[in-house]
Design an enzyme around this catalytic site. Structure first.
Site, PDB file in Angstrom:
ATOM      1  N   GLU A 274      25.010  23.793 -26.967  1.00 35.66           N
ATOM      2  CA  GLU A 274      23.774  24.522 -26.674  1.00 35.66           C
ATOM      3  C   GLU A 274      24.119  26.011 -26.482  1.00 35.66           C
ATOM      4  OE1 GLU A 274      20.352  24.086 -26.415  1.00 35.66           O
ATOM      5  OE2 GLU A 274      20.367  26.171 -25.783  1.00 35.66           O
ATOM      6  N   ASP A 321      18.941  18.580 -33.268  1.00 35.74           N
ATOM      7  CA  ASP A 321      17.529  18.857 -32.952  1.00 35.74           C
ATOM      8  C   ASP A 321      17.349  20.381 -32.903  1.00 35.74           C
ATOM      9  OD1 ASP A 321      14.955  18.884 -32.007  1.00 35.74           O
ATOM     10  OD2 ASP A 321      15.439  18.135 -30.004  1.00 35.74           O
ATOM     11  N   CYS A 348      10.983  19.743 -35.641  1.00 34.63           N
ATOM     12  CA  CYS A 348       9.558  20.060 -35.438  1.00 34.63           C
ATOM     13  C   CYS A 348       9.011  20.834 -36.632  1.00 34.63           C
ATOM     14  CB  CYS A 348       9.361  20.837 -34.133  1.00 34.63           C
ATOM     15  SG  CYS A 348      10.320  22.351 -34.080  1.00 34.63           S
TER      16      CYS A 348
END
Ligand SMILES: C[S@@+](CC[C@H](N)C(=O)[O-])C[C@H]1O[C@@H](n2cnc3c(N)ncnc32)[C@H](O)[C@@H]1O
Length: 394
Positions: A274, A321, A348
């Protein structure tokens, strides 16, 4: 007469990625905003780019059976919701069609015959996270108008969860009574303990809040990423992970650890990656509270991490993701070099998902499944989980 002054009578053929309606007129392919499939419309072309005209509705001549009266008074001006004109059934169908279209046109794949879509329990008042725009001099608070940087002043937002609607009202009061000239936008997220707000305003601040999902507790704040619609998260995690288990898993773009914690219960070792320092810190704290000691969180950009990552003898599972832009080329190349046996790609944006899937499939992967989740009702946005398996198992 220029195109901008002319109007055209058109029939909407279907909805396209981006949520616009497809029509043809005057030798142009038209992208019509806020349309429903089957609508007979009078439209005006606002802008032409090559063979494509971007059009808006002047008059609904014959509404589609899929059309409903949008309940929100800001509909059409606020850039937030662009699917309120559709029945909920038609919204779900359009999202599946958009995914299918992207897989076919961009990934050059034959999409599965059936793509399941999981609806959300609440079509309204579901948003647990929002970013509000502020025009402090004019005391405006809300969302950008469609395709512009003008703030649409919104007193009541029909998709906000009740705690966030209350916060919108509190921030609005503060804006009316205080000099907050520096304020440009406000990020808010709701958790079990209340609302976290960044920057601090109206006596509220970026405090830590948390949510329990699938038996795990996740802490986060308004300064970090957490998913918008909390109702579907348990199902989303189940769909992404399926029955995977093994020695080693990697969770790229792991945020505060939504998938990392459940992965840590199924694999002997897990690495989460991250870039955002505070999100990485929350991921570490969430793991620590769960007493999961088999995880390493790398606070790095994924492109950097894959470049410097050592190779693994066997990598059982890799989940990614990414944000809406998808993966940089170097990330796909780096993942392919790691040779995960199975991949779950959570996305998304169906268009960037399809662009990236094409590269995985051109290499050595088979598309096992595609499943959609309606995380963002009243908008064209959709969450998709795709799962892939390596043809050659090392
Ligand atoms: C769509 S969110 C997913 C987060 C998490 N998987 C979840 O579901 O809550 C994408 C995450 O990627 C992070 N991110 C964005 N660009 C990145 C990059 N280049 N490298 C690593 N992380 C990145 C963001 O900070 C954000 O936390």
């Amino acid at each position: 007469m220029t195109n901008e002054e002319k109007t055209f009578e058109v029939k909407i053929e279907r909805l396209l990625p981006g949520g616009v309606g497809l029509a043809h007129a005057d030798g142009l392919t038209l992208f019509v905003s806020l349309a429903a499939p089957g609508d007979l419309l009078r439209v005006r072309i606002d802008r032409v780019q090559g063979a494509v005209g971007f059009a808006s509705i002047i008059e609904i001549l014959k509404p589609s059976e899929k059309r409903v009266e949008p309940p929100c008074p800001y509909f059409g001006r606020c850039g937030g919701c662009d699917f309120q004109q559709l029945t909920y059934e038609a919204q779900l169908q359009a999202k599946v069609d958009i995914i299918r279209d992207c897989l076919h046109r961009i990934a050059k794949l034959e999409p599965p015959g059936h793509i399941p879509i999981t609806p959300t329990a609440n079509e309204w008042r579901y948003r647990a996270r929002a970013s509000w725009q502020v025009a402090a001099e004019e005391k405006l608070l809300g969302y950008f108008e469609g395709g512009s940087n003008r703030v649409c002043d919104v007193e009541y937002c029909a998709v906000l969860s009740p705690p966030l609607q209350e916060t919108l009202e509190q921030v609005r009061k503060e804006l009316a009574t205080r000099d907050v000239r520096q304020l440009r936008h406000v990020d808010v997220v709701a958790g079990d303990e209340g609302v976290s707000v960044a920057p601090a305003i109206a006596g509220l601040n970026a405090r830590t809040v948390s949510r329990s999902i699938g038996g795990e507790v996740y802490s986060f704040s308004a300064d970090t990423f957490f998913q918008v619609n909390h109702e579907l998260l348990e199902l989303l995690i189940d769909a992404a992970l399926g029955d995977v288990r093994g020695q080693l898993a990697i969770d790229l773009y792991c945020g505060v650890g939504l998938f990392t914690l459940p992965l840590a219960r199924r694999f002997a070792r897990v690495t989460g990656v991250e870039a955002h320092p505070l999100s990485a810190e929350f991921a570490r704290r969430n793991l620590e509270r769960a007493k999961l000691e088999n995880v390493e969180i790398a606070n790095l950009g994924v492109a950097d991490w894959v470049k410097h990552s050592r190779s693994f003898e066997v990598l059982d599972f890799l989940l990614l993701d990414p944000p809406r832009v998808g993966c940089e080329n170097a990330v796909v190349t780096g993942i392919l070099a790691l040779r995960p046996r199975r991949i779950a790609y959570v996305s998304c944006d169906p268009a960037t998902l399809a662009r990236d899937l094409k590269k995985f499939i051109a290499d050595d992967y088979i598309l096992d499944s595609v499943a959609a989740f309606d995380m963002f009702p009243q908008t064209h946005h959709v969450e998709t989980v795709t799962r892939l398996t390596a043809r050659r198992q090392l």
